[in-house]
Design an enzyme around this catalytic site. Structure first.
Site, PDB file in Angstrom:
ATOM      1  CG  ASP A 292      -2.066   0.978   1.096  1.00 26.11           C
ATOM      2  OD1 ASP A 292      -3.221   0.532   0.994  1.00 26.11           O
ATOM      3  OD2 ASP A 292      -1.815   2.209   1.087  1.00 26.11           O
ATOM      4  CB  ILE A 293       0.735   4.332  -2.064  1.00 32.71           C
ATOM      5  CG1 ILE A 293       1.796   5.282  -2.583  1.00 32.71           C
ATOM      6  CG2 ILE A 293      -0.540   5.073  -1.706  1.00 32.71           C
ATOM      7  CD1 ILE A 293       1.433   5.945  -3.911  1.00 32.71           C
TER       8      ILE A 293
ATOM      9  CG  ASN B 164     -12.108  -0.612   4.156  1.00 31.75           C
ATOM     10  OD1 ASN B 164     -12.467  -1.081   5.231  1.00 31.75           O
ATOM     11  ND2 ASN B 164     -10.930  -0.033   4.004  1.00 31.75           N
TER      12      ASN B 164
ATOM     13  CG  HIS C  42      -8.680  -2.870  -2.248  1.00 31.29           C
ATOM     14  ND1 HIS C  42      -9.636  -2.265  -3.027  1.00 31.29           N
ATOM     15  CD2 HIS C  42      -8.567  -2.103  -1.141  1.00 31.29           C
ATOM     16  CE1 HIS C  42     -10.071  -1.165  -2.413  1.00 31.29           C
ATOM     17  NE2 HIS C  42      -9.440  -1.054  -1.256  1.00 31.29           N
TER      18      HIS C  42
ATOM     19  N   GLY D  29     -15.304   3.176   4.108  1.00 30.08           N
ATOM     20  CA  GLY D  29     -14.048   3.832   3.733  1.00 30.08           C
ATOM     21  C   GLY D  29     -13.466   3.352   2.424  1.00 30.08           C
TER      22      GLY D  29
ATOM     23  CG  HIS E  65      -6.823  -2.893   3.239  1.00 32.75           C
ATOM     24  ND1 HIS E  65      -6.100  -1.738   3.020  1.00 32.75           N
ATOM     25  CD2 HIS E  65      -8.064  -2.651   2.726  1.00 32.75           C
ATOM     26  CE1 HIS E  65      -6.874  -0.841   2.409  1.00 32.75           C
ATOM     27  NE2 HIS E  65      -8.064  -1.377   2.217  1.00 32.75           N
TER      28      HIS E  65
END
Ligand code: 5GP
Length: 114
Positions: A28-29, A87, A100, A93, A102
């Site tokens: 993740d960025i 999410n 995706h 959110g 997380h």
């Protein structure tokens, strides 16, 4: 094309930490933990609430990949651990309309989540 499709197509650079026929994973960025990986289907499903029976293999592949990545990263043991988050929709959110998972790890995670 979503930002994640561009990452999978290597149009946007992101270190790919795992890839198979159905899914890809990259860091993740904006990490929320020392380990924060996003696992995404290569063929876009917008969100889990829109998945269909046709997506069953891909949905399974996302979780199997999560376990493999956690092992690769050394957190797939009960003395450590990892959390998977999806999410779905505005209240949850969701900001990228490309399903995706997380994978968060590397610190003690509080519960309940915010
Ligand atoms: P969501 O809020 O939809 O559950 O999660 C989207 C995630 O994508 C966020 O954690 C955000 O930091 C990450 N993200 C957004 N744009 C990029 C990008 O260009 N590259 C990477 N690696 N992650 C991104």
């Amino acid at each position: 094309m979503t930002i994640f499709e561009k990452i999978i197509a290597r149009e946007i650079p992101a270190p790919i930490v795992y890839e198979d026929d159905l899914v890809a994973a990259f860091n993740d960025i904006n990490p929320q933990a020392p380990i924060h990986v996003l696992i995404v289907p290569k063929k876009i499903i917008p969100r889990v609430g829109e998945a269909t029976a046709e997506n069953q293999a891909t949905l399974g592949a996302l979780l199997l990949a999560a376990g493999k990545i956690a092992t690769q990263l050394g957190v797939n043991e009960t003395s450590k651990g990892f959390r998977l988050v999806i999410n779905n929709g505005q209240d949850a959110g969701e900001t990228v309309p490309h399903l995706h998972v997380h994978l968060l790890a590397g610190r003690e995670l509080t519960w309940p989540p915010g």
